[in-house]
Design an enzyme around this catalytic site. Sequence first.
Site, short mmCIF file in Angstrom:
data_model
loop_
_atom_site.label_atom_id
_atom_site.label_comp_id
_atom_site.label_asym_id
_atom_site.label_seq_id
_atom_site.Cartn_x
_atom_site.Cartn_y
_atom_site.Cartn_z
CD GLU A 83 -74.01 15.93 -2.03
OE1 GLU A 83 -74.16 14.71 -2.29
OE2 GLU A 83 -73.03 16.36 -1.40
CG HIS A 90 -72.32 12.84 -4.75
ND1 HIS A 90 -71.89 13.52 -3.62
CD2 HIS A 90 -71.22 12.21 -5.22
CE1 HIS A 90 -70.60 13.29 -3.44
NE2 HIS A 90 -70.17 12.50 -4.40
CG ASP A 139 -66.84 18.18 -7.88
OD1 ASP A 139 -65.59 18.09 -7.87
OD2 ASP A 139 -67.58 17.20 -7.68
CG ASN A 176 -74.40 10.89 -1.64
OD1 ASN A 176 -73.83 10.83 -2.73
ND2 ASN A 176 -74.54 12.02 -0.98
P1 PGA Z 1 -64.58 8.41 -4.67
O1 PGA Z 1 -65.71 9.53 -4.63
O2 PGA Z 1 -64.06 8.40 -6.08
O3 PGA Z 1 -63.54 8.89 -3.72
O4 PGA Z 1 -65.22 7.13 -4.29
C1 PGA Z 1 -66.64 9.66 -5.64
C2 PGA Z 1 -67.54 10.82 -5.35
O5 PGA Z 1 -67.95 10.99 -4.18
O6 PGA Z 1 -67.87 11.57 -6.27
#
Ligand code: PGA
Length: 249
Positions: free
Chosen positions: A146, A141, A68, A139
């Site tokens: 999302e 995602h 992404d 969250n």
């Molecule tokens: P993080 O983020 O690896 O920094 O916990 C994961 C994400 O939000 O995809």
Amino acid sequence: MTVRVDVTRARDWPGRVAGLLAERFARNPRAVVCLPTGSTPLPVYARLPVELAARGASAGGATIVLLDEYVGLPAGHPGRCDATLRRVLVDRLDPPPARFIAFDVDAAAGDGSSIARAFDAAVASAGGLDLVVLGLGANGHVGLNEPGTPADAGTRVVDLAETTRTAAIGYGADPPPRRGATLGMAGILGAAEVWLLAAGAHKAAILGAALDGPATPAVPASLLRTHPRLRVLADDAARPGRSGPDQPA
Ligand code: PGA
């Protein structure tokens, strides 16, 4: 469907995941592997060169695909996902991967759909995704899919959730972008193999929701459970009380 959940002690987890990844490159030197940024995979990426060397393997014939990207940050901005994945992994691989596919969010005429089309075409011309590795968002995602994203959502430009924007600041994307480009749920579910990474006690509740709760677009990671080759790679803080790798490789 039974989900394969591999739980490793936190101190062993980066080596475990990096070892599995190195093995994939050893088995398939031309693998097309989609990788995330974020903090979760950082210790895995740091360990990968050692694990590749231990197997006499390299990523030199492989294609790395970026999962992404933020939309709205200028090219070269250190908080961009392309710059980050180069810095934490791609530029540290020797030899470098044969190909690095990222979202061309800088194209002058690049509206959301042309950015997505160009990305999908590049992935298709590389032969399609052998493996998608995902971090688990707080969250729920995966990529920038999302909460609310259905399983058939394609590659596209999306509005970011507020929690994602806040997290972006921590990754150096400041001021935080409002939009991002992401491989869609459909592209993730269409890959030959999917790994979901989760490390740390702060991921335990959302990992529990993704694995033990209903499979619902409200928690996009829960939709991964329909994939026949989903593997969850968690440390014992993110998945307490369930220690032990499921199988060696
Ligand atoms: P993080 O983020 O690896 O920094 O916990 C994961 C994400 O939000 O995809």
